[in-house]
Scaffold this motif. Structure first.
Motif, mmCIF file in Angstrom:
data_model
loop_
_atom_site.group_PDB
_atom_site.id
_atom_site.type_symbol
_atom_site.label_atom_id
_atom_site.label_comp_id
_atom_site.label_asym_id
_atom_site.label_seq_id
_atom_site.Cartn_x
_atom_site.Cartn_y
_atom_site.Cartn_z
ATOM 1 N N VAL A 111 9.052 -3.312 2.669
ATOM 2 C CA VAL A 111 8.920 -1.917 3.067
ATOM 3 C C VAL A 111 9.482 -1.752 4.482
ATOM 4 O O VAL A 111 9.073 -2.456 5.412
ATOM 5 C CB VAL A 111 7.449 -1.460 3.013
ATOM 6 C CG1 VAL A 111 7.291 -0.076 3.630
ATOM 7 C CG2 VAL A 111 6.966 -1.461 1.572
ATOM 8 N N LEU A 112 10.400 -0.822 4.659
ATOM 9 C CA LEU A 112 11.084 -0.635 5.935
ATOM 10 C C LEU A 112 10.354 0.321 6.860
ATOM 11 O O LEU A 112 10.461 0.223 8.081
ATOM 12 C CB LEU A 112 12.511 -0.133 5.687
ATOM 13 C CG LEU A 112 13.387 -1.015 4.791
ATOM 14 C CD1 LEU A 112 14.736 -0.358 4.566
ATOM 15 C CD2 LEU A 112 13.546 -2.400 5.396
ATOM 16 N N GLY A 113 9.637 1.249 6.275
ATOM 17 C CA GLY A 113 8.920 2.233 7.081
ATOM 18 C C GLY A 113 7.928 2.999 6.225
ATOM 19 O O GLY A 113 8.046 3.050 4.994
ATOM 20 N N MET A 114 6.948 3.620 6.896
ATOM 21 C CA MET A 114 5.910 4.328 6.171
ATOM 22 C C MET A 114 5.363 5.441 7.056
ATOM 23 O O MET A 114 5.024 5.202 8.220
ATOM 24 C CB MET A 114 4.792 3.320 5.815
ATOM 25 C CG MET A 114 3.766 3.850 4.849
ATOM 26 S SD MET A 114 2.381 2.663 4.580
ATOM 27 C CE MET A 114 3.168 1.081 4.790
ATOM 28 N N ASP A 115 5.276 6.655 6.518
ATOM 29 C CA ASP A 115 4.705 7.731 7.315
ATOM 30 C C ASP A 115 3.191 7.785 7.109
ATOM 31 O O ASP A 115 2.634 7.072 6.262
ATOM 32 C CB ASP A 115 5.376 9.066 7.016
ATOM 33 C CG ASP A 115 5.113 9.588 5.598
ATOM 34 O OD1 ASP A 115 4.207 9.060 4.925
ATOM 35 O OD2 ASP A 115 5.811 10.527 5.172
ATOM 36 N N SER A 116 2.523 8.624 7.877
ATOM 37 C CA SER A 116 1.061 8.641 7.863
ATOM 38 C C SER A 116 0.507 9.108 6.520
ATOM 39 O O SER A 116 -0.536 8.631 6.073
ATOM 40 C CB SER A 116 0.537 9.536 8.988
ATOM 41 O OG SER A 116 1.041 10.853 8.854
ATOM 42 N N SER A 117 1.211 10.013 5.854
ATOM 43 C CA SER A 117 0.721 10.492 4.561
ATOM 44 C C SER A 117 0.749 9.376 3.516
ATOM 45 O O SER A 117 -0.168 9.234 2.705
ATOM 46 C CB SER A 117 1.560 11.682 4.084
ATOM 47 O OG SER A 117 2.926 11.317 3.929
ATOM 48 N N ALA A 118 1.788 8.553 3.546
ATOM 49 C CA ALA A 118 1.868 7.426 2.627
ATOM 50 C C ALA A 118 0.790 6.398 2.946
ATOM 51 O O ALA A 118 0.161 5.838 2.042
ATOM 52 C CB ALA A 118 3.254 6.787 2.694
ATOM 53 N N ALA A 119 0.578 6.149 4.227
ATOM 54 C CA ALA A 119 -0.436 5.181 4.629
ATOM 55 C C ALA A 119 -1.827 5.614 4.176
ATOM 56 O O ALA A 119 -2.626 4.803 3.680
ATOM 57 C CB ALA A 119 -0.404 4.991 6.147
ATOM 58 N N GLN A 120 -2.147 6.886 4.334
ATOM 59 C CA GLN A 120 -3.445 7.387 3.913
ATOM 60 C C GLN A 120 -3.605 7.335 2.399
ATOM 61 O O GLN A 120 -4.695 7.067 1.884
ATOM 62 C CB GLN A 120 -3.636 8.809 4.437
ATOM 63 C CG GLN A 120 -3.757 8.884 5.949
ATOM 64 C CD GLN A 120 -3.784 10.302 6.465
ATOM 65 O OE1 GLN A 120 -4.071 11.231 5.715
ATOM 66 N NE2 GLN A 120 -3.489 10.495 7.739
ATOM 67 N N GLY A 123 -4.571 3.895 1.444
ATOM 68 C CA GLY A 123 -5.983 3.685 1.701
ATOM 69 C C GLY A 123 -6.857 4.214 0.582
ATOM 70 O O GLY A 123 -7.861 3.594 0.201
ATOM 71 N N LYS A 124 -6.496 5.374 0.027
ATOM 72 C CA LYS A 124 -7.260 5.935 -1.093
ATOM 73 C C LYS A 124 -7.056 5.112 -2.368
ATOM 74 O O LYS A 124 -7.972 4.967 -3.184
ATOM 75 C CB LYS A 124 -6.837 7.380 -1.329
ATOM 76 C CG LYS A 124 -7.197 8.323 -0.192
ATOM 77 C CD LYS A 124 -6.697 9.739 -0.467
ATOM 78 C CE LYS A 124 -7.050 10.674 0.687
ATOM 79 N NZ LYS A 124 -6.533 12.053 0.463
ATOM 80 N N LEU A 125 -5.850 4.574 -2.537
ATOM 81 C CA LEU A 125 -5.563 3.742 -3.716
ATOM 82 C C LEU A 125 -6.465 2.515 -3.740
ATOM 83 O O LEU A 125 -6.904 2.079 -4.818
ATOM 84 C CB LEU A 125 -4.094 3.325 -3.705
ATOM 85 C CG LEU A 125 -3.642 2.391 -4.827
ATOM 86 C CD1 LEU A 125 -3.756 3.079 -6.187
ATOM 87 C CD2 LEU A 125 -2.199 1.931 -4.586
ATOM 88 N N LYS A 126 -6.743 1.981 -2.574
ATOM 89 C CA LYS A 126 -7.634 0.825 -2.469
ATOM 90 C C LYS A 126 -8.980 1.110 -3.135
ATOM 91 O O LYS A 126 -9.492 0.297 -3.918
ATOM 92 C CB LYS A 126 -7.829 0.483 -0.993
ATOM 93 C CG LYS A 126 -8.929 -0.497 -0.692
ATOM 94 C CD LYS A 126 -9.360 -0.395 0.763
ATOM 95 C CE LYS A 126 -10.085 0.920 1.027
ATOM 96 N NZ LYS A 126 -10.611 1.015 2.414
ATOM 97 N N ASP A 127 -9.563 2.263 -2.843
ATOM 98 C CA ASP A 127 -10.859 2.633 -3.416
ATOM 99 C C ASP A 127 -10.756 2.887 -4.916
ATOM 100 O O ASP A 127 -11.654 2.541 -5.684
ATOM 101 C CB ASP A 127 -11.412 3.869 -2.710
ATOM 102 C CG ASP A 127 -11.677 3.630 -1.231
ATOM 103 O OD1 ASP A 127 -12.048 2.492 -0.880
ATOM 104 O OD2 ASP A 127 -11.487 4.571 -0.432
ATOM 105 N N THR A 128 -9.651 3.490 -5.338
ATOM 106 C CA THR A 128 -9.455 3.773 -6.760
ATOM 107 C C THR A 128 -9.387 2.483 -7.568
ATOM 108 O O THR A 128 -9.956 2.395 -8.667
ATOM 109 C CB THR A 128 -8.168 4.592 -6.970
ATOM 110 O OG1 THR A 128 -8.257 5.815 -6.248
ATOM 111 C CG2 THR A 128 -7.945 4.887 -8.449
ATOM 112 N N MET A 129 -8.694 1.483 -7.063
ATOM 113 C CA MET A 129 -8.568 0.219 -7.786
ATOM 114 C C MET A 129 -9.927 -0.433 -7.987
ATOM 115 O O MET A 129 -10.194 -1.024 -9.028
ATOM 116 C CB MET A 129 -7.622 -0.721 -7.038
ATOM 117 C CG MET A 129 -6.161 -0.309 -7.099
ATOM 118 S SD MET A 129 -5.029 -1.615 -6.573
ATOM 119 C CE MET A 129 -5.505 -1.817 -4.862
ATOM 120 N N ARG A 130 -10.778 -0.314 -6.991
ATOM 121 C CA ARG A 130 -12.090 -0.952 -7.097
ATOM 122 C C ARG A 130 -13.018 -0.171 -8.022
ATOM 123 O O ARG A 130 -13.677 -0.750 -8.890
ATOM 124 C CB ARG A 130 -12.717 -1.087 -5.709
ATOM 125 C CG ARG A 130 -14.059 -1.813 -5.726
ATOM 126 C CD ARG A 130 -14.671 -1.941 -4.349
ATOM 127 N NE ARG A 130 -15.168 -0.665 -3.853
ATOM 128 C CZ ARG A 130 -14.595 0.058 -2.903
ATOM 129 N NH1 ARG A 130 -13.474 -0.356 -2.355
ATOM 130 N NH2 ARG A 130 -15.112 1.209 -2.494
#
Length: 413
Positions: A111-120, A123-130
């Protein structure tokens, strides 16, 4: 003013934003480069006990239960929905089937770059997976010790750092999963964590508390940790045995030299046995009887690149670093229990690297060329063990995760 002032500037800004959006969308239409299980991948921790290796090779409880998702390019508001939807669709497809993963590794190395919306959104995907897919452990690979390529503190968000009061519990109960103590500072070890993670009891009993999420700086360290979790699920005692044989060195009170003990020799024989799977213990002990004990101090050179290969050595305690001269930054840590120099001994070629002791001290057991030549002449069956170690090591290098995940031309052997 309307033509040459604010309105023109706004229009130019809109045009620029649309151009950037189009360019990023065209560069990588799909932010998910590849999705695969870890079934054919190998980490640096390849010389595990036979029982541990059989667990990892199992189709029911082994590496097949590790799903690796490799991302690429720029992650931004325009493609992050596609990214999360693709991952959810993959997990939904596998849910309730024999292919359902227990551990998910999401690799951001490319990954070359990431904006704040993608980063957030990550973070939500982490909770969804669990919560939705019941993933035991989600491991996020930053690809760098500097963390993820974004201003948002994604490392902190993904690793769920524990309260300071929980640190003792983490160190005592879960140190085995980390190959030692769970630490927050940077090290040269194979398991480098950005944050100490919060530990929980898995719904699928592992016998040890495991982290829900953690961040590693390399795919290799993530795979080592995932393998440890799988082994702990089946038999935590195997990790305890490995840790016992890799305890720090102890020094004598008089001359400052390291003890040579029966426990140390027992560890050495077990390490050598791990490198010779399927061979009887008496045969391994016969081979080990030709090895001579050596002790090296911190910063001492074991051998230099281009020197004559006159021995193969087994690292029993301590840490060594392998590096290529005239190629700055090309280095690799040699794990405890590994054999080094066996290719030069067998093929008769000069040393291909420089090896240096980087711990307080290191204990090695060495098989010199004279004893090797006698062994080949008098007992070729036992000498073949060294040949097989060479073959296994070369096969491991081909199947190592760093060679397989980035280039499809490197196929498993």
């Amino acid at each position: 003013m309307t033509i040459y002032g604010m309105t023109a500037a706004l229009l130019a800004g809109i045009a620029s934003a649309l151009s950037v959006y189009a360019a990023q969308s065209v560069s990588y239409q799909n932010p998910v480069r590849r999705t695969m299980t870890a079934r054919s991948l190998r980490s640096s921790s390849w010389n595990r006990p036979t029982e541990a290796a059989s667990i990892l090779d199992s189709n029911e409880i082994g590496r097949k239960k590790i799903l690796i998702i490799q991302l690429q390019g720029h992650l931004f508001f325009g493609n992050v929905a596609q990214l999360t939807d693709n991952i959810k669709a993959t997990l939904e497809q596998k849910k309730g089937t024999p292919a359902e993963p227990w551990i998910v590794i999401i690799d951001f190395t490319l990954v070359l770059g990431m904006d704040s919306s993608a980063a957030q959104a990550i973070g939500k995907l982490k909770d969804t997976m669990r919560k939705r897919f019941h993933i035991d452990v989600a491991i996020f690979v930053s690809g760098s010790r500097d963390g993820f390529p974004c201003k948002y503190d994604l490392s902190h968000e993904l690793s769920c750092p524990a309260d300071p009061a929980d640190h003792d519990t983490i160190s005592k109960e879960a140190a085995l999963l980390f190959g030692g103590e769970a630490k927050t500072e940077e090290t040269d070890g194979p398991t480098n964590l950005v944050h100490t993670p919060r530990l929980i009891r898995s719904s699928r009993d592992t016998g040890l508390p495991i982290p829900q999420n953690l961040v590693c700086d390399s795919l290799d360290s993530a795979l080592i940790f995932a393998e440890n979790v799988l082994i702990a699920r089946k038999n935590p005692c195997l990790l305890e045995d490995i840790a016992e044989f890799r305890e720090p060195l102890t020094k004598s009170n008089n001359e400052g030299e390291f003890y040579s003990s029966d426990e140390e020799k027992r560890s050495a024989i077990i390490f050598l046995s791990n490198l010779c799977p399927g061979e009887s213990l008496p045969d391994v002990e016969q081979l080990f009887s030709l090895f001579k004990r050596e002790v090296y101090n911190e910063n001492e050179i074991i051998w230099r690149q281009g020197s004559v290969s006159d021995s193969a050595k087994l690292l029993v305690k301590g840490r060594l670093l392998s590096l290529l001269e005239n190629e700055e930054g090309t280095l690799e840590q040699i794990p405890t229990g590994a054999m080094l120099g066996e290719l030069g001994l067998v093929k008769g070629i000069d040393r291909l690297n420089t090896v240096q002791c980087v711990s307080d001290g290191a204990v090695l057991y060495s098989l010199d060329r004279e004893d090797w030549d006698v062994l080949k002449r008098d007992n070729p069956r036992i000498a073949r063990f060294i040949d097989m170690i060479v073959i296994r090591y070369l096969a491991h290098r081909v199947q190592h995760v760093s060679n397989r995940i980035f280039e499809t031309r490197c196929l498993p052997v």
